[in-house]
Write a protein that holds these residues in place. Structure first.
Motif, PDB file in Angstrom:
ATOM      1  N   ASP A   1      13.558   4.035   4.234  1.00  0.00           N
ATOM      2  CA  ASP A   1      12.097   3.941   4.268  1.00  0.00           C
ATOM      3  C   ASP A   1      11.479   4.807   5.371  1.00  0.00           C
ATOM      4  O   ASP A   1      10.403   5.368   5.202  1.00  0.00           O
ATOM      5  N   TYR A   2      12.162   4.914   6.532  1.00  0.00           N
ATOM      6  CA  TYR A   2      11.577   5.622   7.661  1.00  0.00           C
ATOM      7  C   TYR A   2      11.558   7.136   7.451  1.00  0.00           C
ATOM      8  O   TYR A   2      10.852   7.844   8.162  1.00  0.00           O
ATOM      9  N   ILE A   3      12.348   7.651   6.507  1.00  0.00           N
ATOM     10  CA  ILE A   3      12.397   9.097   6.304  1.00  0.00           C
ATOM     11  C   ILE A   3      11.946   9.494   4.906  1.00  0.00           C
ATOM     12  O   ILE A   3      12.213  10.579   4.448  1.00  0.00           O
ATOM     13  N   GLN A   4      11.218   8.589   4.231  1.00  0.00           N
ATOM     14  CA  GLN A   4      10.510   8.950   3.013  1.00  0.00           C
ATOM     15  C   GLN A   4       9.149   9.503   3.411  1.00  0.00           C
ATOM     16  O   GLN A   4       8.457   8.931   4.251  1.00  0.00           O
ATOM     17  N   THR A   5       8.755  10.601   2.808  1.00  0.00           N
ATOM     18  CA  THR A   5       7.473  11.200   3.179  1.00  0.00           C
ATOM     19  C   THR A   5       6.641  11.619   1.977  1.00  0.00           C
ATOM     20  O   THR A   5       5.507  12.063   2.157  1.00  0.00           O
ATOM     21  N   GLY A   6       7.154  11.522   0.783  1.00  0.00           N
ATOM     22  CA  GLY A   6       6.429  12.002  -0.380  1.00  0.00           C
ATOM     23  C   GLY A   6       5.692  10.934  -1.145  1.00  0.00           C
ATOM     24  O   GLY A   6       4.967  11.229  -2.097  1.00  0.00           O
ATOM     25  N   GLN A   7       5.859   9.657  -0.764  1.00  0.00           N
ATOM     26  CA  GLN A   7       5.197   8.581  -1.491  1.00  0.00           C
ATOM     27  C   GLN A   7       3.714   8.563  -1.193  1.00  0.00           C
ATOM     28  O   GLN A   7       3.250   9.133  -0.204  1.00  0.00           O
ATOM     29  N   GLU A   8       2.930   7.891  -2.036  1.00  0.00           N
ATOM     30  CA  GLU A   8       1.475   7.901  -1.900  1.00  0.00           C
ATOM     31  C   GLU A   8       1.033   7.320  -0.563  1.00  0.00           C
ATOM     32  O   GLU A   8       0.144   7.854   0.101  1.00  0.00           O
ATOM     33  N   ASP A   9       1.648   6.207  -0.121  1.00  0.00           N
ATOM     34  CA  ASP A   9       1.288   5.552   1.135  1.00  0.00           C
ATOM     35  C   ASP A   9       2.104   6.166   2.265  1.00  0.00           C
ATOM     36  O   ASP A   9       3.156   5.658   2.640  1.00  0.00           O
ATOM     37  N   SER A  10       1.628   7.268   2.808  1.00  0.00           N
ATOM     38  CA  SER A  10       2.357   7.997   3.843  1.00  0.00           C
ATOM     39  C   SER A  10       1.368   8.534   4.865  1.00  0.00           C
ATOM     40  O   SER A  10       0.208   8.806   4.549  1.00  0.00           O
ATOM     41  N   LYS A  11       1.818   8.705   6.106  1.00  0.00           N
ATOM     42  CA  LYS A  11       0.944   9.275   7.133  1.00  0.00           C
ATOM     43  C   LYS A  11       0.760  10.774   6.943  1.00  0.00           C
ATOM     44  O   LYS A  11      -0.106  11.381   7.565  1.00  0.00           O
ATOM     45  N   PHE A  12       1.587  11.375   6.096  1.00  0.00           N
ATOM     46  CA  PHE A  12       1.567  12.824   5.929  1.00  0.00           C
ATOM     47  C   PHE A  12       0.723  13.257   4.732  1.00  0.00           C
ATOM     48  O   PHE A  12       0.788  12.670   3.656  1.00  0.00           O
ATOM     49  N   GLY A  13      -0.039  14.317   4.888  1.00  0.00           N
ATOM     50  CA  GLY A  13      -0.597  15.050   3.782  1.00  0.00           C
ATOM     51  C   GLY A  13      -1.789  14.465   3.059  1.00  0.00           C
ATOM     52  O   GLY A  13      -2.150  13.296   3.205  1.00  0.00           O
ATOM     53  N   PHE A  14      -2.420  15.314   2.241  1.00  0.00           N
ATOM     54  CA  PHE A  14      -3.520  14.909   1.367  1.00  0.00           C
ATOM     55  C   PHE A  14      -2.957  14.185   0.151  1.00  0.00           C
ATOM     56  O   PHE A  14      -1.975  14.624  -0.451  1.00  0.00           O
ATOM     57  N   ASP A  15      -3.611  13.118  -0.231  1.00  0.00           N
ATOM     58  CA  ASP A  15      -3.154  12.340  -1.388  1.00  0.00           C
ATOM     59  C   ASP A  15      -3.346  13.139  -2.675  1.00  0.00           C
ATOM     60  O   ASP A  15      -4.380  13.783  -2.884  1.00  0.00           O
ATOM     61  N   TYR A  16      -2.339  13.093  -3.527  1.00  0.00           N
ATOM     62  CA  TYR A  16      -2.394  13.809  -4.804  1.00  0.00           C
ATOM     63  C   TYR A  16      -3.111  12.989  -5.869  1.00  0.00           C
ATOM     64  O   TYR A  16      -3.995  13.483  -6.569  1.00  0.00           O
ATOM     65  N   LEU A  17      -2.763  11.713  -5.985  1.00  0.00           N
ATOM     66  CA  LEU A  17      -3.239  10.894  -7.095  1.00  0.00           C
ATOM     67  C   LEU A  17      -4.747  10.692  -7.065  1.00  0.00           C
ATOM     68  O   LEU A  17      -5.402  10.638  -8.107  1.00  0.00           O
TER      69      LEU A  17
END
Length: 452
Positions: free
Chosen positions: A166-182
């Motif tokens: 869980d600590y090294i997942q970064t592509g899921q919607e609920d993440s501190k990284f990046g602009f949301d795609y959905l």
């Protein structure tokens, strides 16, 4: 322990890496010691380049320096012709001091500070990976004030959850990284970037996680990114020039890990790109491996100290390092393999747990590992410590950080010296009011008379 790269057991029964006997390395440099197989690093870099060359796609391979950043490492990255990904002014400064061309550096991070953005613009970094609307606006203003344009990629979270911790997942919607795609945030960011005066949008970036052992996640993410590029082309007239699909390619820490060959990951990326961009111009494809380049190349050497046996429960052996030089087991239960470097040819005789010397119950490097009968003074080699070990090292308990050596063709080059006790105090300041005051003989006599 699985022997990676140039590692072997030599005629003396000692672990040898890059033609260097690790027992002699311990005598020369002391322990704990980070040992890095330089040939293995270069070979991994070349595997990525060769695999992409076979696809016929336009591409760039960037090294994610957060995995391991030193002057010497940055020189190797440049010599091998890779781009460099940095995430702080410290990593940028290290790269510049190593003479790395700034136009081949790009700046990552979810909270780049004002001073970091100004520094990066001043030295002329090649590109920024923009992570949020705050940064988008700030970078636009700074570049416009300078009368320049900052080249950017927009990082998006495509809603793909990699099969990892869980600590090294970064592509899921609920993440501190990046602009949301959905929700369409990344499309809105593209609109703003294209209408700005200080930004030049080149394309998009995603990174779905780390230690990934399958290709499905990459395929799904690339499909969504291709849809985004198509929408931007149709609605905004924007032709994507660069698509960065990140890194996260897994390595073997122990026999439960089954990473794919580099070529298999690249083949999957190529398939995803050709399917997703069917009927469209394919952008230049970027990847940013870090761990998969340096992870298996690193080995940490310790000296065994005390031992403790809990009858019928467990035998502990303690080494002269721990969570200060490898916090990964404490952070996310990372698992490692190990061997006795000075007795590499001997059969296993017992199962022990390896404890560090730090004052935390969680300071355990390995819970169960089979070794020959362990003795005080043995040298314990823990494999696959090239990534996120030196870079996460700390001075908890005021323990000094280890030295780092590059090993190649029988030569050991010191690339980071061991910290001294004086180094631990180099930033300490003692306020004047706390400084010890010299007491005169007269003052001492007066104190004695009062106490008497």
């Amino acid at each position: 322990m699985y022997l990676h790269g140039t590692s072997r057991i030599n005629e003396q029964g000692h672990l040898e890496i890059g033609g260097c006997d690790t027992v002699k390395l311990a005598e020369q440099f002391g322990t704990p010691l980070y040992m890095v197989d330089e040939a293995h690093i270069r070979n991994r870099m070349r595997q990525f380049v060769t695999a992409f060359q076979k696809t016929g796609l336009a591409f760039q391979v960037a090294y994610a320096s957060k995995a391991f950043s030193t002057l010497a490492m940055n020189r190797i990255v440049e010599e091998e012709g890779l781009l460099l990904d940095v995430v702080s002014d410290g990593e940028l400064y290290t790269a510049l001091q190593a003479g790395f061309p700034p136009d081949r550096i790009y700046f990552h991070g979810n909270n780049k500070t004002l001073s970091e953005l100004e520094m990066a613009l001043e030295v002329g970094v090649g590109l920024f990976v923009v992570d949020n609307f705050t940064e988008l606006s700030l970078l636009d203003r700074l570049a416009t004030t300078r009368g320049s344009k900052a080249r950017i990629l927009l990082r998006t979270t495509p809603g793909v959850e990699a099969h990892t911790h869980d600590y090294i997942q970064t592509g899921q919607e609920d993440s501190k990284f990046g602009f949301d795609y959905l929700s369409g945030q990344v499309f809105q960011a593209a609109q703003l970037a294209l209408s700005s005066s200080g930004l030049e949008l080149l394309g998009f970036h995603c990174h779905i996680g780390s230690q990934i052992f399958e290709t499905e996640g990459f395929s799904l993410a690339i499909g969504k990114m291709a849809d985004l590029c198509k929408e931007c082309q149709n609605s905004l007239g924007f032709q994507t020039k660069v698509l960065n699909v990140g890194g996260g390619f897994g390595i073997r820490y122990n026999d439960r890990d089954q990473p794919l060959p580099v070529a298999k990951y690249v083949e999957a990326i190529e398939r995803g790109v050709r399917i997703g961009f069917h009927g469209m111009d394919i952008p230049e494809i970027w990847v940013e491996p870090g761990r998969s380049i340096v992870g298996e190349a690193g080995t940490t050497l310790y000296t065994v100290g005390t031992m403790k046996e809990v009858p019928g429960v467990r035998k502990y052996i303690s080494v002269d390092g721990g969570m200060n030089d490898n916090p990964r087991p404490a952070l996310y239960q990372a698992n490692y393999e190990a061997m006795l470097a000075n007795r590499g040819a001997e059969p296993v005789a017992e199962t022990v747990s390896v404890a560090g010397k730090l004052c935390e119950s969680g300071d355990m490097l390995i819970w169960d590992v089979s070794l020959p009968q362990v003795k005080n003074g043995d040298l314990l080699a823990v494999s696959c410590t090239g990534a996120y070990n030196y870079s996460m090292a700390n001075n908890y308990n005021r323990v000094r950080r280890p030295a780092v050596v590059f090993l190649r063709e029988g030569v050991a080059d010191l690339i980071v010296r061991r910290e001294s006790l004086a180094d631990l105090l180099q930033n300490d300041q003692l306020p004047e009011r706390l400084k010890r005051k010299e007491v005169s003989v007269t003052d001492k006599d007066a104190v004695l008379e009062t106490e008497g």
